[in-house]
Motif scaffolding. Structure first.
Motif, PDB file in Angstrom:
ATOM      1  N   THR A 785       0.836  -1.198   0.000  1.00 49.73           N
ATOM      2  CA  THR A 785       0.000   0.000   0.000  1.00 49.73           C
ATOM      3  C   THR A 785       0.869   1.245   0.000  1.00 49.73           C
ATOM      4  N   LYS A 786       0.478   2.209  -0.845  1.00 51.43           N
ATOM      5  CA  LYS A 786       1.111   3.522  -0.823  1.00 51.43           C
ATOM      6  C   LYS A 786       0.043   4.552  -0.487  1.00 51.43           C
ATOM      7  N   LEU A 787       0.392   5.450   0.445  1.00 51.01           N
ATOM      8  CA  LEU A 787      -0.500   6.529   0.868  1.00 51.01           C
ATOM      9  C   LEU A 787       0.109   7.839   0.425  1.00 51.01           C
ATOM     10  N   ASN A 788      -0.590   8.520  -0.492  1.00 49.84           N
ATOM     11  CA  ASN A 788      -0.101   9.786  -1.045  1.00 49.84           C
ATOM     12  C   ASN A 788       1.325   9.647  -1.569  1.00 49.84           C
ATOM     13  N   GLY A 789       1.625   8.506  -2.191  1.00 49.51           N
ATOM     14  CA  GLY A 789       2.915   8.261  -2.815  1.00 49.51           C
ATOM     15  C   GLY A 789       3.950   7.601  -1.936  1.00 49.51           C
ATOM     16  N   GLY A 790       3.751   7.582  -0.627  1.00 49.94           N
ATOM     17  CA  GLY A 790       4.708   6.975   0.290  1.00 49.94           C
ATOM     18  C   GLY A 790       4.211   5.644   0.825  1.00 49.94           C
ATOM     19  N   SER A 791       5.118   4.868   1.404  1.00 53.98           N
ATOM     20  CA  SER A 791       4.761   3.561   1.916  1.00 53.98           C
ATOM     21  C   SER A 791       3.821   3.685   3.111  1.00 53.98           C
ATOM     22  N   ALA A 792       2.785   2.804   3.135  1.00 52.76           N
ATOM     23  CA  ALA A 792       1.846   2.764   4.257  1.00 52.76           C
ATOM     24  C   ALA A 792       1.857   1.386   4.906  1.00 52.76           C
ATOM     25  N   LEU A 793       3.004   0.684   4.794  1.00 52.67           N
ATOM     26  CA  LEU A 793       3.088  -0.681   5.291  1.00 52.67           C
ATOM     27  C   LEU A 793       2.807  -0.762   6.787  1.00 52.67           C
ATOM     28  N   LYS A 794       3.226   0.248   7.535  1.00 54.99           N
ATOM     29  CA  LYS A 794       3.042   0.184   8.996  1.00 54.99           C
ATOM     30  C   LYS A 794       1.570   0.284   9.402  1.00 54.99           C
ATOM     31  N   TYR A 795       0.703   0.791   8.505  1.00 58.65           N
ATOM     32  CA  TYR A 795      -0.731   0.880   8.803  1.00 58.65           C
ATOM     33  C   TYR A 795      -1.509  -0.339   8.296  1.00 58.65           C
ATOM     34  N   GLN A 796      -0.831  -1.187   7.518  1.00 60.93           N
ATOM     35  CA  GLN A 796      -1.495  -2.318   6.875  1.00 60.93           C
ATOM     36  C   GLN A 796      -1.552  -3.503   7.826  1.00 60.93           C
ATOM     37  N   ASP A 797      -2.733  -4.106   7.959  1.00 58.79           N
ATOM     38  CA  ASP A 797      -2.884  -5.251   8.854  1.00 58.79           C
ATOM     39  C   ASP A 797      -2.028  -6.412   8.365  1.00 58.79           C
ATOM     40  N   ILE A 798      -1.386  -7.111   9.321  1.00 59.60           N
ATOM     41  CA  ILE A 798      -0.451  -8.176   8.965  1.00 59.60           C
ATOM     42  C   ILE A 798      -1.145  -9.332   8.244  1.00 59.60           C
ATOM     43  N   GLY A 799      -2.443  -9.491   8.448  1.00 59.32           N
ATOM     44  CA  GLY A 799      -3.185 -10.577   7.803  1.00 59.32           C
ATOM     45  C   GLY A 799      -3.729 -10.234   6.439  1.00 59.32           C
ATOM     46  N   SER A 800      -3.452  -9.034   5.942  1.00 57.78           N
ATOM     47  CA  SER A 800      -3.977  -8.624   4.641  1.00 57.78           C
ATOM     48  C   SER A 800      -3.410  -9.488   3.521  1.00 57.78           C
ATOM     49  N   GLN A 801      -4.265  -9.806   2.559  1.00 55.02           N
ATOM     50  CA  GLN A 801      -3.860 -10.630   1.421  1.00 55.02           C
ATOM     51  C   GLN A 801      -4.279  -9.925   0.126  1.00 55.02           C
ATOM     52  N   PRO A 802      -3.589 -10.248  -0.980  1.00 55.90           N
ATOM     53  CA  PRO A 802      -4.011  -9.667  -2.260  1.00 55.90           C
ATOM     54  C   PRO A 802      -5.440 -10.077  -2.595  1.00 55.90           C
ATOM     55  N   ILE A 803      -6.183  -9.181  -3.182  1.00 52.77           N
ATOM     56  CA  ILE A 803      -7.534  -9.480  -3.642  1.00 52.77           C
ATOM     57  C   ILE A 803      -7.414 -10.055  -5.052  1.00 52.77           C
ATOM     58  N   MET A 804      -7.767 -11.344  -5.193  1.00 53.03           N
ATOM     59  CA  MET A 804      -7.684 -12.023  -6.484  1.00 53.03           C
ATOM     60  C   MET A 804      -9.087 -12.145  -7.082  1.00 53.03           C
ATOM     61  N   VAL A 805      -9.153 -12.099  -8.415  1.00 50.76           N
ATOM     62  CA  VAL A 805     -10.438 -12.277  -9.102  1.00 50.76           C
ATOM     63  C   VAL A 805     -10.311 -13.434 -10.079  1.00 50.76           C
ATOM     64  N   ASN A 806     -11.264 -14.339 -10.022  1.00 49.00           N
ATOM     65  CA  ASN A 806     -11.303 -15.487 -10.918  1.00 49.00           C
ATOM     66  C   ASN A 806     -11.993 -15.114 -12.225  1.00 49.00           C
ATOM     67  N   PRO A 807     -11.844 -15.924 -13.264  1.00 52.19           N
ATOM     68  CA  PRO A 807     -12.594 -15.648 -14.505  1.00 52.19           C
ATOM     69  C   PRO A 807     -14.088 -15.544 -14.232  1.00 52.19           C
ATOM     70  N   GLY A 808     -14.717 -14.536 -14.796  1.00 52.17           N
ATOM     71  CA  GLY A 808     -16.146 -14.294 -14.579  1.00 52.17           C
ATOM     72  C   GLY A 808     -16.383 -13.103 -13.679  1.00 52.17           C
ATOM     73  N   ASN A 809     -17.558 -13.071 -13.019  1.00 57.83           N
ATOM     74  CA  ASN A 809     -17.952 -11.964 -12.155  1.00 57.83           C
ATOM     75  C   ASN A 809     -17.378 -12.152 -10.758  1.00 57.83           C
ATOM     76  N   ASN A 810     -16.850 -11.064 -10.186  1.00 58.20           N
ATOM     77  CA  ASN A 810     -16.269 -11.084  -8.847  1.00 58.20           C
ATOM     78  C   ASN A 810     -16.769  -9.864  -8.091  1.00 58.20           C
ATOM     79  N   HIS A 811     -17.418 -10.083  -6.960  1.00 52.25           N
ATOM     80  CA  HIS A 811     -17.996  -8.995  -6.190  1.00 52.25           C
ATOM     81  C   HIS A 811     -17.069  -8.650  -5.033  1.00 52.25           C
ATOM     82  N   ILE A 812     -16.602  -7.424  -5.061  1.00 50.94           N
ATOM     83  CA  ILE A 812     -15.646  -6.945  -4.065  1.00 50.94           C
ATOM     84  C   ILE A 812     -16.328  -5.865  -3.239  1.00 50.94           C
ATOM     85  N   THR A 813     -16.313  -6.012  -1.923  1.00 49.43           N
ATOM     86  CA  THR A 813     -16.973  -5.060  -1.035  1.00 49.43           C
ATOM     87  C   THR A 813     -15.945  -4.198  -0.327  1.00 49.43           C
TER      88      THR A 813
END
Length: 834
Positions: A785-813
């Motif tokens: 994550t970058k916040l206003n161009g700088g690193s925001a790693l210290k604010y990012q939860d350690i359990g965060s994972q990339p959001i992946m989308v499979n072929p077809g429709n993917n609903h992201i909230t």
């Protein structure tokens, strides 16, 4: 072949790509284990092997020197690592490879055929352009149009509608929808979806029921009807009638009339009585019963169809069949009088399924679960609908819709002998839903008529269209048209102070910040008093036009002109605007006496509910105040007034011709800031927030989108106006005299006011501020994550994972603090293929 943007066949005219191999199937490298003496092995893991792409080429050089120059150029283009490679037969995709092998051309020749090889350690192909997705609710009304294309007979997916056919003994829509049970075949559905002129067709049937059970008999002790049939242009009747008067009423007639014989007689036939020994056995006490048979053929005409007919068997002493007579009669029910059984198509159109058909995952995206909930949502959000039917019949082409409460409604028709359109139109939700049953089905009967002869009908195409209002949602539908799962890159712009951003797709999730962060210390929950209604279908209903409360800074201000209806302009980003450079937009600048005045333009006001009791409040305006050159001018006012329509606080931005912009703020009866002709306020595009806690007003102006970014905070305490309750707000925009061609771009984009039910309120600065920009990537299984161009790693939860989308429709909230506004979100994916 193109390498890092250089097309070899163009950069080197003597180079020709002949053949490319290696872009087809890629196998797995398998790791297995064998346990003891088991048969076979067990698969432990698998991975894709690198892909090798071989390019066969030809070079035709004119001289040895040019031959060497070509290979110098080829080495320059092909050398290096991880080159971006694409081919003309698949131009929208590329591979990433490194030159790994090259054949040596045959020596001593200037025309050679050879090959080289690229190794793609990543075996996948990627789309050249990223696909972009944003929230669709800015355009809050959309058209849903569906047809029978891709229909699978007997199934409700992917097309939830169905068409049934059958035959009815009568003209018009007579039988209820449930009468029809024979669904079209897959071939017939294919005709409807092909748009190639092939039609689903059905012709009349010549089948009749002449059993006595279909006759309405009277006085059957003295007479009866054995049968009645339509054969060609004849109505054949056979029956009997016994009466002692037959000994002196010497003439026998069969007469056919309307049910009420006084209205119309169709035909009569004088007959010779036939022997009826069967009747004599049962009526031996009646004279003449042995010869009482009436039998004959009368003319059949089409005007006899669709009517209840009375058949009379008559004894009379009048040779013409009138005079003194004795009749036996019966009513022939309508189904016996049709020359043909009429073909019908009945379309069953599901209004809920139509939305999901057009936009798979629509209801999941908006969190609308359950059949009843979805049907109610459609009822509340559809604004109009229509059904269009294309087809024809040789005796007319008719369509009628079914009302569950009352039956079939009026028909529409055309009489063309080739495919033409019929339309059933529903102008409102109530109109449409008077035809929709509790399961969400709309039934339409399509038929011909046989009253003018044998008929057939051809159904060419049918389409259901609905205009629906799309709700605001925190869900985004990302459609992956590739063949492999890919990560999503997000760009977000935060609105309002905010404690966190959460993103989830049902399998993985991402969190930045703290969901428990609060906006401030309060002793009671704040209450929303008024918010911008950005549903364009509601038009300007929220506002009262040209009846606001203005400050007295401007001489002779006039509230004139008009705002454009959002329901008509339907901009992607909502704003309260008026058309530029027109008297309808700005007014004339003259009062009722015709005297020319100063500043004039339209105002929009909202009166707060009378029982609001608003002491402490926060109001928010988001405005545009831009000019393209110094010769332009304009004015905007943002006013809060009390329950007696006296001004509490007013913020005014204005600019005079060939000057810089100005700012002036008034609280109660006091001007607390005047800053005129100051470039600081040029091209302001951002928020104006007004907060009152007890007797203290805090006004914040922050230019966020304008070219001239700045922020200023002003506080002022006024015990007199602070004691008054807030009663409403006014937004006013104006130009001076008749200078409309020099008007600025000044529109209101957002507004809300919140009642803060506290005597003391302490704002707590939050992690995310208005206008903060976030970029979230998920490449190589790692989320950053970058916040206003700088690193925001210290604010990012350690359990965060990339959001992946499979072929077809993917609903992201998306989730955020309940005191914040939804962020602007743009999602990007690069499609991936194997």
């Amino acid at each position: 072949m193109t390498v890092d943007g250089v097309t070899l066949d163009q950069a080197i005219p003597e180079f020709t790509t002949l053949q490319v191999t290696g872009r087809e199937l890629v196998g797995y490298s398998l790791t297995t284990v064998t346990v003891g003496n088991q048969d076979g092995s067990t698969l432990q893991k698998k991975r894709r092997e690198p892909r090798k792409i071989t390019v066969k080429y030809q070079i035709d050089a004119e001289t040895p020197q040019r031959f060497r120059e070509i290979y110098y150029k080829l080495n320059q283009i092909l050398s290096g690592e991880n080159k971006k490679i694409s081919f003309a037969d698949d131009p929208d995709k590329y591979f990433v490879g490194t030159l790994s092998d090259a054949d040596t051309p045959e020596g001593g020749r200037l025309s050679v055929i050879s090959s080289f090889e690229f190794t793609c350690f990543d075996p996948y192909a990627y789309a050249n352009k990223e696909d972009v997705f944003t929230f669709g609710d800015q355009t809050t009304t959309q058209q849903i149009s569906v047809d029978m294309a891709d229909k699978v007979a007997g199934k409700t997916s992917p097309v939830p509608h169905a068409i049934y056919k059958g035959h009815v003994l009568g003209d018009g829509a007579i039988e209820p929808p449930g009468y029809y049970t024979q669904e079209l075949t897959q071939l017939e559905y294919g005709y409807l979806g092909s748009l190639n002129g092939r039609c689903a067709s059905s012709a009349a049937k010549s089948e009749y029921d002449n059993s006595l059970g279909n006759f309405q008999l009277y006085a059957n002790e003295s007479g009866g009807l054995d049968n009645i049939k339509i054969e060609g242009d004849k109505l054949n009747i056979k029956g009997w009638h016994v009466d002692n008067s037959s000994t002196w009423r010497k003439y026998a007639y069969i007469i056919v009339t309307d049910e009420d014989s006084r209205n119309h007689e169709y035909s009569r036939l004088r007959v010779t009585l036939t022997a009826r020994p069967d009747i004599q056995k049962t009526h031996s006490n009646i004279a003449g019963s042995g010869t009482c048979g009436f039998e004959g053929s009368l003319p059949w005409t089409n005007d006899m169809a669709n009517k209840r007919l009375r058949v009379r068997l008559r004894y009379t002493n009048d040779a013409a069949g009138n005079g003194n007579y004795s009749d036996w009669s019966t009513i022939v029910r309508p189904q016996n009088l049709w020359r043909y059984q009429v073909p019908h198509f009945v379309a069953k159109l599901n209004v809920v399924g139509a939305i999901e058909q057009a936009q798979p995952g629509f209801f999941a995206k908006y969190g609308i679960a359950g059949d009843v909930e979805r049907l109610n949502w459609v009822k509340n959000n559809v604004s109009s609908a229509d059904v269009k039917i294309w087809g024809y019949g040789n005796n007319g082409f008719y369509a009628q819709a079914y009302k569950p409460a009352t039956g079939w409604a009026d028909a529409v028709k055309h009489t063309q002998n080739k495919s033409a359109m019929l339309e059933l139109d529903y102008q409102t939700s109530d109109d449409l839903f008077s035809y929709v049953d509790s399961s969400g089905n709309l039934y339409v009967d399509i038929y011909g008529k046989s009253s003018t002869g044998e008929t057939d009908i051809c159904l060419d195409y049918i389409q259901l269209t609905m205009l629906i209002a799309t709700p605001v949602t925190n869900s985004l539908n990302v459609i992956n048209e590739g063949t492999q799962p890919v990560p999503v890159r997000f760009e977000l712009t935060n609105h309002g102070e905010n404690g966190y951003i959460g993103i989830a797709n049902g399998k993985t999730s991402y969190l930045l910040g703290n969901p428990d962060e609060v906006d401030g210390k309060t002793t009671a929950k704040s209450q929303w008093i008024a918010q911008r209604d950005d549903n364009p279908d509601h038009g300007l209903k929220q506002w009262t036009i040209n009846a606001g409360v203005l400050n007295d800074w401007n001489a002779n201000p006039l509230q004139q002109g008009a705002f454009e209806d959002p329901a008509k302009i339907r901009e992607r980003r909502w704003r309260l605007r008026n058309a530029q450079n027109s008297a309808a937009a700005w007014g004339t600048g003259q009062d009722s006496t015709g005297t020319t005045k100063g500043w004039h333009g339209p105002s929009a006001s909202i009166a707060f509910p009378a029982d609001s009791n608003i002491k402490n409040f926060t109001a928010h305006f988001y405005t545009q105040f831009l000019f393209g050159n110094m010769g332009m001018h304009g004015l905007q006012q943002f006013n809060i007034w009390d329950v007696n329509r006296n001004l509490l606080v007013s913020i005014q931005l204005w600019k005079w011709i060939n000057c810089h912009a100005s700012l002036k703020i008034r609280v109660g009866d006091h001007w607390i800031l005047t800053d005129e002709n100051n470039s600081k306020w040029d091209n302001f595009f951002g928020q104006i927030n007004v907060q009152r806690i007890k007797n203290t007003y805090t006004i914040t102006l922050e230019s966020i989108e304008g070219s001239n970014r700045n922020k200023q905070v002003i506080s002022y305490t006024d015990t007199v106006s602070g004691a008054k309750l807030a009663g409403g707000m006014t937004y006013w925009k104006a130009i001076f005299q008749d200078n409309a061609p020099k008007g600025m771009w000044n529109d209101l984009y957002d507004f809300w006011i919140r009642k803060d039910n506290v005597e003391t309120y302490t704002n707590i600065p939050n992690f995310l501020k208005e206008g903060d920009r976030l970029v979230i990537t998920g490449d190589n299984g790692k989320v950053t994550t970058k916040l206003n161009g700088g690193s925001a790693l210290k604010y990012q939860d350690i359990g965060s994972q990339p959001i992946m989308v499979n072929p077809g429709n993917n609903h992201i909230t998306f989730a955020y603090s309940n005191f914040a506004n939804r962020p602007d979100v743009t999602a990007y994916i690069r499609r991936k293929y194997l």
